[in-house]
Design an enzyme around this catalytic site. Sequence first.
Site, PDB file in Angstrom:
ATOM      1  CE  LYS A   1      28.603  49.063  -9.702  1.00  0.00           C
ATOM      2  NZ  LYS A   1      29.829  48.359 -10.175  1.00  0.00           N
TER       3      LYS A   1
ATOM      4  CB  CYS B   1      23.684  31.770  -9.322  1.00  0.00           C
ATOM      5  SG  CYS B   1      24.535  33.322  -9.015  1.00  0.00           S
TER       6      CYS B   1
ATOM      7  CD  GLU C   1      27.527  31.098  -5.390  1.00  0.00           C
ATOM      8  OE1 GLU C   1      26.869  30.862  -6.413  1.00  0.00           O
ATOM      9  OE2 GLU C   1      27.427  32.162  -4.753  1.00  0.00           O
TER      10      GLU C   1
ATOM     11  CD  GLU D   1      20.363  35.180  -9.751  1.00  0.00           C
ATOM     12  OE1 GLU D   1      20.694  34.465  -8.772  1.00  0.00           O
ATOM     13  OE2 GLU D   1      21.036  35.269 -10.772  1.00  0.00           O
TER      14      GLU D   1
END
Length: 478
Positions: free
Chosen positions: A178, A285, A381, A251
Amino acid sequence: MTTELRRLRNYINGEFRDAADGRTIEVVNPATGEVYATSPLSGQADVDAAMEAAAAAFPAWRDSTPSERQKVLLKIADAFEERAEDLIAAEVLNTGKPTALVGSEEVPPMVDQIRFFAGAARLLEGRSAGEYMEGMTSIVRREPVGVCAQVAPWNYPMMMAVWKFAPALAAGNTVVLKPSDTTPASTVLMAEIIGQIVPKGVFNVICGDRETGRAMVEHPTPAMASITGSVRAGMQVAESAAKDVKRVHLELGGKAPVVVFEDTDIEAAVGDISVAGFFNAGQDCTAATRVLVHESIHDEFVAALAKAAAETKTGQPDDEDVLYGPLNNANQLKQVSGFIERLPAHAKVEAGGHRVGDKGYFYAPTVVSGLKQDDEIVQNEVFGPVITVQSFTDEAQALSYANDVEYALASSVWTKDHARAMRMSKALDFGCVWINTHIPLVAEMPHGGYKKSGYGKDLSAYGFEDYTRIKHVMTSLG
């Protein structure tokens, strides 16, 4: 005059289909803020159909020889090269990224990574065969796990899809993949290309939202769920998968420290760090987002970094000399803007700190100094073109600041002192440590983190092994 919207469709069991109930999602080009396509909002019936197809295709694909799977993956890599311009165009619509950079920095590595896993397919072997008990021989088999439910993110839609399906297919698994609801176009095109090469049901794509992904992970068929995404999403996947003890590959986020010591070449370091922080609008990331600089060079470094930010361009995909494009969606623009709006009084915006233009989701290259370790923008983040800078007094304090976050994906150390670089690389609690560089990746080396950055590896033989299971076979010699 209205422009007709593109109609994207799911790819299930070798054919393109609308969602079973006809629901769709509007897809927005982040460079313009305008809707350019619709994609299926897949529900339970679509997930069921994709899982059924993948499960039916699994036995034959599992039993194919490694050399047969290698040939298939090599054909996919060749086909991606042949359709590179189409893939680039789809990804630019998905993301608004600079066209030239998608062509130079994404498609070639993707093709190389597929070819790496094509080679890895032929190394699917057990570690040992021998006699460990009198009269008995033991054999270790390494086998595919089964159907894999995979969810790719919006920051690198094509490349992250490759990181997922290539090792899974190489190991003999079948896939239901997806894409993000904001970036389905390139994945649907990949399905068109791959579907002409693999047997029906081996590779399936379903589009949808968060609930579609949840239905995939909670479905009883997959043996493994793999996601690249936010920490929140990863935690939800792990919780859902735990209900029937699925394997999980996560991840997730990152908050990479960039530790710059006093013996560093400031000009060279600033050049590399600014690119590593602003590339892809900081939506990476592993981005060089959190710079820690020795106090003796702090002011000079900040001034140089602010100058580099001011000289960095963002703009439309075909603009010249553009390093990065827009943030991916309106929510992400709001998130990045919010971090800057909530800065404490002791912080100083050295460059940027504002939206660029009123068309699309562009944000200026931003540098923030004067921060404390417990500030929100240091701990969380941002996922935007924002680099923070803090000063440190000595190696111990640098290490303490670097490790004092919940993420543990990537980091870098900048020094001419080899022994110091080795000490830091040992002590930094991150899955990757770069020395005097930041952000290069190669197919042969693992990518993955610790703590809230997740677990499991992408790329490399380690990533390949994540899509396999181990079986011990013991036979009597009598």
